[in-house]
Motif scaffolding. Structure first.
Motif, PDB file in Angstrom:
ATOM      1  N   GLY A  66       0.803  -1.235   0.000  1.00  0.00           N
ATOM      2  CA  GLY A  66       0.000   0.000   0.000  1.00  0.00           C
ATOM      3  C   GLY A  66       0.825   1.269   0.000  1.00  0.00           C
ATOM      4  O   GLY A  66       0.360   2.319   0.458  1.00  0.00           O
ATOM      5  N   ASP A  67       2.040   1.212  -0.540  1.00  0.00           N
ATOM      6  CA  ASP A  67       2.918   2.392  -0.488  1.00  0.00           C
ATOM      7  C   ASP A  67       2.301   3.603  -1.175  1.00  0.00           C
ATOM      8  O   ASP A  67       2.327   4.713  -0.639  1.00  0.00           O
ATOM      9  N   GLY A  68       1.772   3.402  -2.375  1.00  0.00           N
ATOM     10  CA  GLY A  68       1.228   4.536  -3.129  1.00  0.00           C
ATOM     11  C   GLY A  68       0.041   5.159  -2.412  1.00  0.00           C
ATOM     12  O   GLY A  68      -0.103   6.378  -2.358  1.00  0.00           O
ATOM     13  N   HIS A  69      -0.809   4.297  -1.845  1.00  0.00           N
ATOM     14  CA  HIS A  69      -1.963   4.796  -1.087  1.00  0.00           C
ATOM     15  C   HIS A  69      -1.468   5.693   0.046  1.00  0.00           C
ATOM     16  O   HIS A  69      -1.986   6.790   0.274  1.00  0.00           O
ATOM     17  N   ALA A  70      -0.456   5.219   0.759  1.00  0.00           N
ATOM     18  CA  ALA A  70       0.036   5.951   1.927  1.00  0.00           C
ATOM     19  C   ALA A  70       0.793   7.218   1.506  1.00  0.00           C
ATOM     20  O   ALA A  70       0.649   8.276   2.139  1.00  0.00           O
ATOM     21  N   LEU A  71       1.589   7.122   0.460  1.00  0.00           N
ATOM     22  CA  LEU A  71       2.315   8.305  -0.028  1.00  0.00           C
ATOM     23  C   LEU A  71       1.321   9.405  -0.403  1.00  0.00           C
ATOM     24  O   LEU A  71       1.521  10.588  -0.080  1.00  0.00           O
ATOM     25  N   ALA A  72       0.245   9.015  -1.060  1.00  0.00           N
ATOM     26  CA  ALA A  72      -0.763   9.988  -1.475  1.00  0.00           C
ATOM     27  C   ALA A  72      -1.414  10.642  -0.261  1.00  0.00           C
ATOM     28  O   ALA A  72      -1.544  11.872  -0.195  1.00  0.00           O
ATOM     29  N   LEU A  73      -1.795   9.809   0.711  1.00  0.00           N
ATOM     30  CA  LEU A  73      -2.420  10.352   1.923  1.00  0.00           C
ATOM     31  C   LEU A  73      -1.513  11.366   2.598  1.00  0.00           C
ATOM     32  O   LEU A  73      -1.935  12.464   2.960  1.00  0.00           O
ATOM     33  N   ARG A  74      -0.251  10.995   2.763  1.00  0.00           N
ATOM     34  CA  ARG A  74       0.684  11.889   3.470  1.00  0.00           C
ATOM     35  C   ARG A  74       0.931  13.175   2.690  1.00  0.00           C
ATOM     36  O   ARG A  74       1.281  14.196   3.275  1.00  0.00           O
ATOM     37  N   ALA A  75       0.740  13.125   1.366  1.00  0.00           N
ATOM     38  CA  ALA A  75       0.954  14.328   0.553  1.00  0.00           C
ATOM     39  C   ALA A  75      -0.302  15.206   0.509  1.00  0.00           C
ATOM     40  O   ALA A  75      -0.293  16.258  -0.126  1.00  0.00           O
ATOM     41  N   GLY A  76      -1.387  14.757   1.160  1.00  0.00           N
ATOM     42  CA  GLY A  76      -2.588  15.587   1.194  1.00  0.00           C
ATOM     43  C   GLY A  76      -3.685  15.138   0.241  1.00  0.00           C
ATOM     44  O   GLY A  76      -4.706  15.807   0.101  1.00  0.00           O
ATOM     45  N   ALA A  77      -3.493  14.007  -0.413  1.00  0.00           N
ATOM     46  CA  ALA A  77      -4.542  13.482  -1.293  1.00  0.00           C
ATOM     47  C   ALA A  77      -5.529  12.656  -0.456  1.00  0.00           C
ATOM     48  O   ALA A  77      -5.306  12.413   0.728  1.00  0.00           O
ATOM     49  N   THR A  78      -6.611  12.236  -1.097  1.00  0.00           N
ATOM     50  CA  THR A  78      -7.645  11.481  -0.385  1.00  0.00           C
ATOM     51  C   THR A  78      -7.801  10.089  -1.000  1.00  0.00           C
ATOM     52  O   THR A  78      -7.491   9.882  -2.165  1.00  0.00           O
ATOM     53  N   LEU A  79      -8.277   9.155  -0.173  1.00  0.00           N
ATOM     54  CA  LEU A  79      -8.573   7.801  -0.659  1.00  0.00           C
ATOM     55  C   LEU A  79     -10.083   7.578  -0.566  1.00  0.00           C
ATOM     56  O   LEU A  79     -10.718   8.051   0.377  1.00  0.00           O
ATOM     57  N   ILE A  80     -10.647   6.846  -1.534  1.00  0.00           N
ATOM     58  CA  ILE A  80     -12.065   6.477  -1.426  1.00  0.00           C
ATOM     59  C   ILE A  80     -12.217   4.964  -1.484  1.00  0.00           C
ATOM     60  O   ILE A  80     -11.344   4.250  -1.962  1.00  0.00           O
ATOM     61  N   ASN A  81     -13.371   4.523  -0.975  1.00  0.00           N
ATOM     62  CA  ASN A  81     -13.785   3.109  -1.094  1.00  0.00           C
ATOM     63  C   ASN A  81     -12.819   2.115  -0.452  1.00  0.00           C
ATOM     64  O   ASN A  81     -12.742   0.966  -0.895  1.00  0.00           O
ATOM     65  N   MET A  82     -12.116   2.528   0.595  1.00  0.00           N
ATOM     66  CA  MET A  82     -11.114   1.625   1.159  1.00  0.00           C
ATOM     67  C   MET A  82     -11.710   0.417   1.887  1.00  0.00           C
ATOM     68  O   MET A  82     -11.004  -0.535   2.189  1.00  0.00           O
ATOM     69  N   GLU A  83     -13.023   0.452   2.141  1.00  0.00           N
ATOM     70  CA  GLU A  83     -13.655  -0.713   2.776  1.00  0.00           C
ATOM     71  C   GLU A  83     -13.819  -1.878   1.794  1.00  0.00           C
ATOM     72  O   GLU A  83     -14.122  -2.992   2.198  1.00  0.00           O
ATOM     73  N   PHE A  84     -13.600  -1.626   0.504  1.00  0.00           N
ATOM     74  CA  PHE A  84     -13.880  -2.665  -0.492  1.00  0.00           C
ATOM     75  C   PHE A  84     -12.615  -3.379  -0.943  1.00  0.00           C
ATOM     76  O   PHE A  84     -11.778  -2.812  -1.629  1.00  0.00           O
ATOM     77  N   LEU A  85     -12.492  -4.624  -0.500  1.00  0.00           N
ATOM     78  CA  LEU A  85     -11.376  -5.466  -0.911  1.00  0.00           C
ATOM     79  C   LEU A  85     -11.938  -6.671  -1.624  1.00  0.00           C
ATOM     80  O   LEU A  85     -12.976  -7.206  -1.232  1.00  0.00           O
ATOM     81  N   GLN A  86     -11.258  -7.080  -2.675  1.00  0.00           N
ATOM     82  CA  GLN A  86     -11.748  -8.261  -3.366  1.00  0.00           C
ATOM     83  C   GLN A  86     -11.030  -9.506  -2.863  1.00  0.00           C
ATOM     84  O   GLN A  86      -9.805  -9.584  -2.926  1.00  0.00           O
ATOM     85  N   PHE A  87     -11.834 -10.413  -2.334  1.00  0.00           N
ATOM     86  CA  PHE A  87     -11.288 -11.725  -1.998  1.00  0.00           C
ATOM     87  C   PHE A  87     -11.591 -12.606  -3.198  1.00  0.00           C
ATOM     88  O   PHE A  87     -12.749 -12.868  -3.493  1.00  0.00           O
ATOM     89  N   HIS A  88     -10.562 -12.987  -3.902  1.00  0.00           N
ATOM     90  CA  HIS A  88     -10.766 -13.837  -5.075  1.00  0.00           C
ATOM     91  C   HIS A  88     -11.244 -15.189  -4.578  1.00  0.00           C
ATOM     92  O   HIS A  88     -10.684 -15.723  -3.621  1.00  0.00           O
ATOM     93  N   PRO A  89     -12.282 -15.741  -5.197  1.00  0.00           N
ATOM     94  CA  PRO A  89     -12.835 -16.989  -4.651  1.00  0.00           C
ATOM     95  C   PRO A  89     -11.864 -18.162  -4.715  1.00  0.00           C
ATOM     96  O   PRO A  89     -11.933 -19.065  -3.882  1.00  0.00           O
ATOM     97  N   THR A  90     -10.970 -18.153  -5.714  1.00  0.00           N
ATOM     98  CA  THR A  90     -10.156 -19.351  -5.870  1.00  0.00           C
ATOM     99  C   THR A  90      -8.656 -19.080  -5.742  1.00  0.00           C
ATOM    100  O   THR A  90      -7.975 -18.767  -6.705  1.00  0.00           O
ATOM    101  N   GLY A  91      -8.192 -19.208  -4.512  1.00  0.00           N
ATOM    102  CA  GLY A  91      -6.754 -19.260  -4.268  1.00  0.00           C
ATOM    103  C   GLY A  91      -6.414 -20.687  -3.895  1.00  0.00           C
ATOM    104  O   GLY A  91      -7.291 -21.453  -3.480  1.00  0.00           O
ATOM    105  N   MET A  92      -5.157 -21.082  -4.028  1.00  0.00           N
ATOM    106  CA  MET A  92      -4.769 -22.429  -3.571  1.00  0.00           C
ATOM    107  C   MET A  92      -4.903 -22.459  -2.049  1.00  0.00           C
ATOM    108  O   MET A  92      -4.607 -21.461  -1.394  1.00  0.00           O
ATOM    109  N   VAL A  93      -5.390 -23.537  -1.493  1.00  0.00           N
ATOM    110  CA  VAL A  93      -5.448 -23.636  -0.033  1.00  0.00           C
ATOM    111  C   VAL A  93      -4.419 -24.628   0.494  1.00  0.00           C
ATOM    112  O   VAL A  93      -4.209 -24.752   1.694  1.00  0.00           O
TER     113      VAL A  93
END
Ligand code: FAD
Length: 631
Positions: free
Chosen positions: A227-254
């Motif tokens: 998440g470096d870019g997200h954090a760099l942007a925040l610290r520079a005064g930019a904003t983030l949206i929709n951070m509650e939405f993460l995609q869990f891909h249904p098929t990863g190896m278990v």
């Protein structure tokens, strides 16, 4: 004093995935002196791992496809929370970006009559993914790199040096953006190998750093996705949206545990693979939600006919959007119908001839043989949800990729930006997103530079602070090991802010993250500055932490379930919440959360949906407005 190497550029692109490379090409084509910086080796970005393909409504396999249908699918997939303008630009421009890639030397798989072939994928109404076997991302990156080399050869002829106007700095991590007032003035970082510091002075920066998955226990993301870019942007005064939405891909190896999370491409299902529980039941038919019922088959017979006769049959429920499939698998496992390793079975072996499987899915065949000693032409795979993609990201101006907030000269494209995919991304929409918005961000960064009256200046004090911050973990004798801290963070996010969320757990996550923040502030790395991954992780941790705080806070605030955000205590979609973006900003060290109304979709775009469908997403008030307009 600490030695710092200095460079001057017009445009600095941070990230060498598809978005970064496409942005850099555009900035260079606009005549700008451009640097490309990448934390890992050049060519080793997530983009290279993309298997399925790039979605573009070229209509080569089904001529009914068009940008309007692609737009509609994208909005449906994102549950109408998408920035409509981004979804519109993406649907309209993707085909051009794919064809353009062929002019750079890409060679996509072909239909019988020689057109670019397109494959089926979850949530896409027609076959739409341009692909190269299951190695599409590799071809995309290879081609963009080839284009960069050809530009460098041009520059060598004209200016005497390959690096005259475009240069790649690989294994270089940016830790700070530097500002002059509210304007970007440069980027500061270190060479991973030597640990030496490097400063790029530049009036425009394009962030294309990709995702955040390493904050989770089970993830398809590789080590650099903190998440470096997200954090760099925040610290520079930019904003983030929709951070509650993460995609869990249904098929990863278990299984085996050592490779848990590694992706199993959706193409397995697109090409006929089906999901079964430990009782052998094909369970997805039990999980088709009402909003999608009309588009999906009701019986296995109908679903099977769809592969050869899609016009007269509906698609199999295995191809529902990813959030639906991931939740279904989660429920089956929870109900005790999982496999020994805690997943479900994905079966292609009984569906296609072995030879066909090896031809269509060579990487998957290789991956399972090599990592799990499973022959997917003979046996089913064991799969389960894995943290895959972040829909949330830097809030940008749709047409230009310019970051919102107080900072100017900052642009973003690709996974690090937010809005395009709403609450859930359709498979294949990322690769095309990178090309469409990478080009736009690079071009607009160049225009921004042209319009500047004077160049912003890097302040000496800011560079000194950046050096101090970077060296701090090496100078602490006491303090915790970065690997322990990362594991603890992954446990908090995986257990408390995971695929199914509950209020009490989210509240607990915030308490735990606050504790972690104090511990991370005192993190200590042993050893020196030469190639020292522990030190690097110590620096990444503060990024992972602030981004995780955004996710946890937004997840607590949003009291509904939508796309990549599922609240057990608020299980349904709420039309009032569809009108809201949660916007994160940084005040000092504290993450602030604001509600912001979504931009209003233009009438002719709303008109692409029938009223019955709109009624599933919009408030009564919005529907009344729609009725008044269409009356
Ligand atoms: P990336 O390709 O992730 O590149 C990010 C770049 O930023 C890297 O070069 C990294 O080193 C650099 N970076 C990060 N931090 C820093 C820093 N601090 N300093 C300097 N450089 C930094 N999408 C599809 O559309 N179709 C698919 O079939 C598909 N399959 C996928 C399979 C896998 C296994 C994975 C993980 C993802 C898949 N995706 C797919 C998603 C898609 O690949 C990614 O979303 C997309 O490639 C992101 O591209 P990007 O250009 O935004 O960033």
């Amino acid at each position: 004093t600490t030695r710092i190497e200095r460079h001057h550029y017009d445009v600095v692109v941070i990230g060498a995935g598809g978005a970064g490379l496409r942005a850099a090409i555009e900035a260079r084509l606009a005549g700008k002196k451009t640097a490309i910086i990448s934390k890992s080796l050049f060519g080793k970005a997530h983009t290279v791992m993309a298997e399925g393909g790039a979605a573009a409504a070229m209509g080569n396999v089904n001529s009914r496809d068009s940008w309007q249908v692609h737009f509609r699918d994208t909005m449906r997939g994102g549950k109408f929370l998408n920035n409509f303008r981004m979804a519109e630009l993406h649907a309209k421009e993707s085909p051009q970006r794919i064809w353009e890639l062929e002019t750079y030397g890409a060679l996509f798989d072909r239909t019988k009559d020689g057109k670019i072939s397109q494959r089926n994928f979850g949530g896409h109404e027609y076959p739409r993914l341009a692909h190269v076997g299951d190695r599409t991302g590799l071809e995309l990156i290879r081609t963009l790199q080839q284009k960069i080399v050809s530009l460098q050869q041009e520059d060598k002829r004209e200016h005497g040096s390959y690096d005259a106007r475009i240069k790649v700095f690989s294994e270089t991590t940016i830790t700070e953006l530097l500002l002059d007032g509210d304007r970007v003035a440069g980027a500061f970082g270190y060479y991973r190998e030597s640990g030496e510091f490097v400063l790029f002075e530049a009036p425009a920066v394009v962030l294309a750093t990709g995702g955040v998955g390493r904050s989770y226990k089970v993830t398809s993301n590789s080590w650099e996705y903190t998440g470096d870019g997200h954090a760099l942007a925040l610290r520079a005064g930019a904003t983030l949206i929709n951070m509650e939405f993460l995609q869990f891909h249904p098929t990863g190896m278990v299984w085996p545990v050592s490779v848990k999370g590694i992706l199993v491409t959706e193409s397995v299902r697109g090409d006929g693979g089906i999901l079964k529980n430990s009782e052998g039941k094909r369970f997805m038919f039990d999980y088709v939600p009402d909003v999608f019922r009309k588009q999906y088959a009701e019986t296995p017979e109908e679903a099977d006919r769809w592969y050869t006769d899609p016009d007269n049959n509906r698609r199999p429920p295995e191809l529902l959007p990813r959030d639906e499939v991931a939740r279904a698998i989660n429920s089956e496992v929870k109900a005790g119908r999982g496999t020994p390793a805690g997943g479900v079975y994905l079966d292609i072996a009984s569906r296609l001839p072995a030879e066909e499987i090896r031809r269509r899915l060579p990487s998957m065949h290789h991956q399972f043989k090599g990592l799990a000693d499973v022959d997917i032409t003979k046996e089913p795979m064991e799969v389960g949800p894995t943290c895959h993609y972040v829909m949330g990201g830097i809030e940008v101006e749709p047409d230009s990729g310019a970051a919102h907030g107080s900072v100017r000269g900052l642009f973003a494209a690709g996974e690090v930006s937010g809005g395009m995919h709403g609450s859930n991304r359709l498979g294949g929409n990322s690769l095309s997103d990178l090309l469409v918005f990478g080009k736009r961000a690079g071009g607009h960064a160049a225009t921004y530079v042209d319009q500047l009256a004077a160049r912003p200046k890097v302040e000496v004090a800011a560079v000194e602070t950046a050096v101090e911050t970077a060296l701090a973990p090496l100078q602490r004798d006491t303090g915790e090991n970065p690997y322990t801290l990362q594991q603890d963070l992954q446990a908090v996010m995986g257990d408390l802010v995971g695929i199914i969320r509950r209020e009490a757990e989210l509240e607990e996550s915030l308490v735990r993250l606050a504790e972690l923040r104090e511990r991370v502030a005192k993190v200590s790395a042993t050893g020196g500055r030469r190639y020292n991954p522990g030190w690097h992780l110590a620096l990444d941790l503060r990024n992972m932490l602030v981004v995780s705080e955004c996710t946890a806070k937004a997840a607590l605030e949003r009291r509904e379930s939508r796309g990549g955000h599922t609240r057990e205590d608020f299980p349904t979609m709420d039309p009032q919440w569809r009108r809201v973006n949660l916007v994160c900003s940084l005040e000092g060290d504290t993450v602030r959360l604001n509600r912001k109304p979504l931009p209003k979709m233009r009438t002719e775009l709303v008109g692409l949906f029938d009223r019955a469908e709109l009624a599933k997403y919009l408030t009564d008030e919005e529907l009344a407005e729609f009725d008044a307009l269409s009356a």
